[in-house]
Write a protein that holds these residues in place. Structure first.
Motif, PDB file in Angstrom:
ATOM      1  N   MET A  88     -47.694 -34.795 -16.766  1.00  0.00           N
ATOM      2  CA  MET A  88     -46.488 -35.530 -16.387  1.00  0.00           C
ATOM      3  C   MET A  88     -46.168 -35.342 -14.909  1.00  0.00           C
ATOM      4  SD  MET A  88     -45.086 -37.428 -18.730  1.00  0.00           S
ATOM      5  CE  MET A  88     -46.776 -37.946 -19.052  1.00  0.00           C
ATOM      6  N   PHE A 106     -43.951 -41.618  -7.698  1.00  0.00           N
ATOM      7  CA  PHE A 106     -42.718 -41.498  -6.918  1.00  0.00           C
ATOM      8  C   PHE A 106     -42.760 -42.234  -5.573  1.00  0.00           C
ATOM      9  CE2 PHE A 106     -40.042 -39.349  -3.771  1.00  0.00           C
ATOM     10  CZ  PHE A 106     -38.799 -39.537  -4.349  1.00  0.00           C
ATOM     11  N   TRP A 159     -48.529 -43.456 -18.782  1.00  0.00           N
ATOM     12  CA  TRP A 159     -47.983 -43.851 -17.486  1.00  0.00           C
ATOM     13  C   TRP A 159     -46.577 -44.406 -17.652  1.00  0.00           C
ATOM     14  CZ3 TRP A 159     -49.735 -42.560 -12.858  1.00  0.00           C
ATOM     15  CH2 TRP A 159     -51.071 -42.172 -12.728  1.00  0.00           C
ATOM     16  N   VAL A 216     -38.285 -32.808 -12.855  1.00  0.00           N
ATOM     17  CA  VAL A 216     -39.391 -32.167 -12.140  1.00  0.00           C
ATOM     18  C   VAL A 216     -39.235 -30.653 -12.156  1.00  0.00           C
ATOM     19  CG1 VAL A 216     -40.445 -31.881  -9.864  1.00  0.00           C
ATOM     20  CG2 VAL A 216     -39.832 -34.167 -10.674  1.00  0.00           C
ATOM     21  N   SER A 246     -33.205 -41.960 -16.673  1.00  0.00           N
ATOM     22  CA  SER A 246     -34.395 -41.114 -16.857  1.00  0.00           C
ATOM     23  C   SER A 246     -34.045 -39.818 -17.569  1.00  0.00           C
ATOM     24  CB  SER A 246     -35.027 -40.802 -15.502  1.00  0.00           C
ATOM     25  OG  SER A 246     -34.108 -40.140 -14.650  1.00  0.00           O
ATOM     26  N   PHE A 258     -39.487 -41.388 -16.923  1.00  0.00           N
ATOM     27  CA  PHE A 258     -38.887 -40.177 -16.383  1.00  0.00           C
ATOM     28  C   PHE A 258     -38.519 -40.331 -14.906  1.00  0.00           C
ATOM     29  CE2 PHE A 258     -41.398 -37.432 -19.636  1.00  0.00           C
ATOM     30  CZ  PHE A 258     -40.565 -37.889 -20.638  1.00  0.00           C
ATOM     31  N   LEU A 259     -38.935 -41.444 -14.277  1.00  0.00           N
ATOM     32  CA  LEU A 259     -38.576 -41.729 -12.894  1.00  0.00           C
ATOM     33  C   LEU A 259     -37.569 -42.877 -12.794  1.00  0.00           C
ATOM     34  CD1 LEU A 259     -41.863 -41.437 -10.784  1.00  0.00           C
ATOM     35  CD2 LEU A 259     -39.745 -40.157 -10.472  1.00  0.00           C
ATOM     36  N   ALA A 275     -44.203 -41.446 -17.968  1.00  0.00           N
ATOM     37  CA  ALA A 275     -43.904 -40.861 -16.658  1.00  0.00           C
ATOM     38  C   ALA A 275     -42.989 -41.783 -15.859  1.00  0.00           C
ATOM     39  CB  ALA A 275     -45.200 -40.607 -15.885  1.00  0.00           C
ATOM     40  N   LYS A 298     -48.510 -37.529 -12.793  1.00  0.00           N
ATOM     41  CA  LYS A 298     -48.162 -38.949 -12.817  1.00  0.00           C
ATOM     42  C   LYS A 298     -46.866 -39.214 -12.052  1.00  0.00           C
ATOM     43  CE  LYS A 298     -50.580 -40.082 -17.086  1.00  0.00           C
ATOM     44  NZ  LYS A 298     -51.408 -38.857 -17.066  1.00  0.00           N
ATOM     45  N   ILE A 299     -45.903 -38.326 -12.180  1.00  0.00           N
ATOM     46  CA  ILE A 299     -44.647 -38.489 -11.443  1.00  0.00           C
ATOM     47  C   ILE A 299     -44.900 -38.412  -9.945  1.00  0.00           C
ATOM     48  CG2 ILE A 299     -42.466 -37.322 -10.907  1.00  0.00           C
ATOM     49  CD1 ILE A 299     -42.250 -36.652 -13.891  1.00  0.00           C
TER      50      ILE A 299
END
Length: 388
Positions: free
Chosen positions: A120, A128, A21, A373, A42, A27-28, A24, A123-124
Motif C-alpha cells: 500500500m 501521490f 491500485w 501513511v 480517504s 486511501f488517497l 490505494a 502504491k500511495i
C-alpha cells in the motif's frame, strides 16, 4: 488480490491488478469530509476497510474486541479530563483523531501483514505525485508560496506536514529501491526531493539525512555524505554569483541563529510552558489534562493548542503514567530495530531514527492529511516479524 492467512491480510507479490491500485487510490481520496478537521473520505474508506478485516478475521476476534476496548478507554480518559478542566481548544477534534490513530495502528499491526503495508505504501507513493500536481494545476487558486515563501496548501498541510511525508517516501524509495525500475525510482526521488526542498522543513531534512546515512553501508554512507557536502558547497557558490535562493532558506538554514533569536520558531517557549503546566499539580502530572488545550496565544494571534513535540504532548495530555508506557513500547521498538540493523536489515532502524527525531519537533499524528501513511509506516516498526 488480498487474502487472509494465519489471521492476517496479505497481498500477492505480483500485486499489479486494478483492484489493489483502486484501494490505494481510495486511501488517497483527499476530499474534505469535515471542514476544519482535515478529515477526508480517504479516512472513512481506510477505517472501514481496516475494521472490516479485523471483524472478519475470526482467529483474532479477541484482539479485535481488545482494540475496541482500548478505544473506549482512551475516549473515556479524554472526556473525564474534559469534565475536570473544560473543553477549550481542539479537545474534541484531537480526541477523535488520537482514538482513530491509535485504534487504526493497533488493528493494522494485529491484522495486516508487512506485505500489505509495504504494498500500500508503494502504491500511495507512486500515485501521490499525480494527486499533488493535479491539485495545483486544476483545483488550487492562489499563491502557493504565500506561506513565508514556502510551498503550502491547506489540503496537504503545512510545509512541515508534507515535508515529513516526502522524507518518509524518500526513505521508502531507498530502502525498497530494488522494487522499482530505474526510471520510476529517479522520477519519484526527484519529485519528493523537490517538494521537500520547496517546503524546506528543517526537521524533515535533518531526519532524512540522518536516516539515509544509516540506511547505507559504511562506504555508501560516506559517499552519500560526500555528495551532500558537494551539493551544498555548489549551491553556496552559485548563489554567491547570482542570488537565486530566497533569504528565508538561509535564515532557516542557520539553525543556531534561529534558536537564539526565535527559540526555534518559538518552540522552546512553548515547550517550557507545556512542561510547567504538566508539573503544575499532581493530577495533571499523573494523568495529564487532556488533548487540545490552549497553551498560549502566539504573537500572530493564533492559539497554540499542542506543544509541537510529541513527547511533551504525551506528558501534558496523558501524564507521566501513559508517557512511561509509550517509552517502554518505543524502547522495545528501538531494541528490535538495533537488532535488525546489526543483522544487516537497515530500513527499520532508519525509520525508527527518523520518527524519533520528528517526534521532537511536532505532533504529526494530529496532522491528519497523512494519517494513513503514518499508520502504515509505524505498523512496520511495531510488528516483530519484519523480513525485508
Amino acid at each position: 488480490m488480498a487474502y487472509i492467512e494465519d489471521g492476517k491480510c496479505h497481498l500477492y507479490k505480483m500485486d499489479s491488478n486494478l483492484s489493489e491500485w483502486l484501494l490505494a487510490g481510495a486511501f488517497l481520496a483527499m476530499v474534505p469530509l469535515m471542514e476544519g478537521w482535515n478529515f477526508f473520505y480517504s479516512h472513512v474508506l481506510f477505517l472501514a476497510f481496516v475494521f472490516f478485516i479485523g471483524f472478519t478475521t475470526g482467529v483474532r476476534r479477541s484482539r479485535w474486541l481488545l482494540g475496541f476496548l482500548f478505544l473506549t478507554i482512551l475516549l473515556l480518559i479524554n472526556f473525564a479530563l474534559a469534565l475536570r478542566g473544560g473543553t477549550e481548544g481542539r479537545f474534541v477534534q484531537d480526541s477523535v483523531k488520537l482514538a482513530l490513530f491509535f485504534g487504526s495502528l493497533f488493528f493494522v499491526v494485529n491484522f495486516f501483514s508487512n506485505d500489505f503495508c509495504s504494498s500500500m505504501l508503494r502504491k500511495i507513493i507512486i500515485l501521490f505525485p499525480f494527486v499533488f500536481i493535479g491539485y495545483f494545476l486544476f483545483v488550487f487558486d492562489g499563491n502557493m508560496f504565500a506561506y513565508s515563501g514556502r510551498l503550502y496548501s491547506p489540503l496537504f498541510g503545512s510545509p512541515n506536514v508534507v515535508g515529513v511525508f516526502c522524507a518518509l517516501a524518500i526513505i521508502y524509495l531507498v530502502g525498497y529501491r530494488k522494487d522499482f525500475s530505474i526510471l520510476a525510482l529517479c522520477s519519484l526521488f526527484c519529485f519528493y526531493l523537490t517538494v521537500l526542498g520547496l517546503g524546506f522543513s528543517r526537521a524533515a531534512i535533518i531526519g532524512l539525512a540522518l536516516s539515509l546515512f544509516f540506511i547505507f553501508r559504511f562506504r555508501g554512507a560516506l559517499s552519500f555524505l560526500f555528495v551532500g557536502i558537494i551539493f551544498f558547497v555548489g549551491l553556496v557558490a552559485i548563489d554567491s554569483i547570482y542570488p537565486f535562493i530566497p533569504d528565508w532558506v538561509w535564515q532557516k538554514g542557520d539553525v543556531a541563529n534561529d534558536l537564539e533569536e526565535t527559540g526555534g520558531s518559538y518552540r522552546t517557549l512553548i515547550w517550557g510552558l507545556a512542561l510547567e503546566r504538566f508539573a503544575s499539580d499532581p493530577i495533571t502530572f499523573l494523568f495529564g489534562e487532556g488533548v487540545g488545550r490552549t497553551i498560549t496565544v502566539a504573537q500572530y494571534g493564533f492559539y497554540v493548542d499542542h506543544p509541537h513535540n510529541f513527547y511533551i504532548f504525551l506528558l501534558l495530555s496523558y501524564g507521566i503514567i501513559f508517557f512511561l508506557v509509550f517509552i517502554f513500547v518505543w524502547g522495545r521498538v528501538c531494541w528490535r530495530s538495533v537488532n535488525y540493523f546489526m543483522s544487516g536489515q537497515r530500513f527499520n532502524f532508519s525509520l525508527f531514527l527518523f520518527y524519533s527525531l520528528i517526534f521532537m519537533m511536532d505532533t504529526h499524528v494530529l496532522s491528519s492529511q497523512f494519517f494513513i501513511v503514518h499508520v502504515l509506516f509505524l505498523s512496520l516498526l511495531f510488528r516483530s516479524n519484519y523480513t525485508k
